[in-house]
Design a protein around this motif. Sequence first.
Motif, mmCIF file in Angstrom:
data_model
loop_
_atom_site.group_PDB
_atom_site.id
_atom_site.type_symbol
_atom_site.label_atom_id
_atom_site.label_comp_id
_atom_site.label_asym_id
_atom_site.label_seq_id
_atom_site.Cartn_x
_atom_site.Cartn_y
_atom_site.Cartn_z
ATOM 1 N N MET A 177 -32.491 49.396 -49.329
ATOM 2 C CA MET A 177 -32.896 50.805 -49.374
ATOM 3 C C MET A 177 -31.676 51.718 -49.399
ATOM 4 O O MET A 177 -30.607 51.360 -48.895
ATOM 5 N N SER A 178 -31.843 52.897 -50.001
ATOM 6 C CA SER A 178 -30.746 53.863 -50.080
ATOM 7 C C SER A 178 -30.516 54.487 -48.704
ATOM 8 O O SER A 178 -31.373 54.415 -47.811
ATOM 9 N N ASP A 180 -30.442 57.678 -48.105
ATOM 10 C CA ASP A 180 -31.419 58.763 -47.956
ATOM 11 C C ASP A 180 -32.753 58.236 -47.449
ATOM 12 O O ASP A 180 -33.380 58.833 -46.570
ATOM 13 N N THR A 181 -33.207 57.113 -48.008
ATOM 14 C CA THR A 181 -34.477 56.521 -47.585
ATOM 15 C C THR A 181 -34.407 56.092 -46.126
ATOM 16 O O THR A 181 -35.344 56.313 -45.352
ATOM 17 N N LYS A 184 -34.637 59.147 -43.879
ATOM 18 C CA LYS A 184 -36.021 59.629 -43.772
ATOM 19 C C LYS A 184 -36.810 58.762 -42.806
ATOM 20 O O LYS A 184 -37.606 59.260 -42.009
ATOM 21 N N TYR A 185 -36.589 57.474 -42.869
ATOM 22 C CA TYR A 185 -37.278 56.528 -41.984
ATOM 23 C C TYR A 185 -36.924 56.790 -40.520
ATOM 24 O O TYR A 185 -37.774 56.788 -39.637
ATOM 25 N N SER A 193 -42.469 55.123 -44.020
ATOM 26 C CA SER A 193 -41.936 53.779 -44.270
ATOM 27 C C SER A 193 -41.270 53.696 -45.629
ATOM 28 O O SER A 193 -41.756 54.276 -46.596
ATOM 29 N N PRO A 194 -40.143 52.974 -45.709
ATOM 30 C CA PRO A 194 -39.486 52.788 -47.013
ATOM 31 C C PRO A 194 -40.356 51.919 -47.921
ATOM 32 O O PRO A 194 -41.063 51.032 -47.420
ATOM 33 N N SER A 197 -39.091 46.582 -51.470
ATOM 34 C CA SER A 197 -38.116 46.359 -52.540
ATOM 35 C C SER A 197 -38.547 45.194 -53.413
ATOM 36 O O SER A 197 -39.287 44.334 -52.999
#
Length: 197
Positions: A177-178, A180-181, A184-185, A193-194, A197
């Motif tokens: 995950m990035s 940024d993601t 946010k999480y 939730s991310p 993938s």
Amino acid sequence: MRWLKTYLLTGLLIWVPVVITIWVLGIVVNTLEGVVPAFLSPQALFGFDLPGFRVLLVLVVLLVTGMLGANFLGKRLFSLSEKILGRIPLVRSIYHSVKQVSDTLLAPNGQAFRQAVMIRYPHQSSWSIAFLTGAPTGEIAAHLAGDFVSVYVPTTPNPTSGFFLLMPRAEVIPLNMSVDTALKYIVSMGVVSPPAS
């Protein structure tokens, strides 16, 4: 009464992000306006209040400073000013500390948070999301046996505070995950939730 609870929660979900966004923008605007001295206020210059003038003035100063700092003469001037500030005892320590942090976080090619990772923290049976920030060097690396990395574990819901840890690379799990993601999480306390993938 269930419908009342549903409507209130829906209203909160709509208004809370809007109000918090406006509040944060207000803090930013007030902070920028507070930097402008009184003699450059619109009342002093024009005789009446002009909303947003001080923010615009700060942005213009930042833009002009950036343009000057990007050319040869500007770089020489800023280098000279840094040398002068480096000779003032108390100012030197504050300025260099703030400059190192701002260079790391704000540099266009900087990688303050290089990658989202997962680590066992605060104890062996729990996991936390963290950010890879680099690897220890110099005296720190000399005291560590093996391959270590530097990680930052942000707190929830305020990721600007957290813990800095030196951990064995083998105990750090890289995530796809990035950054940024992952942020946010963390900020959402795990609610957002991310994606898989």
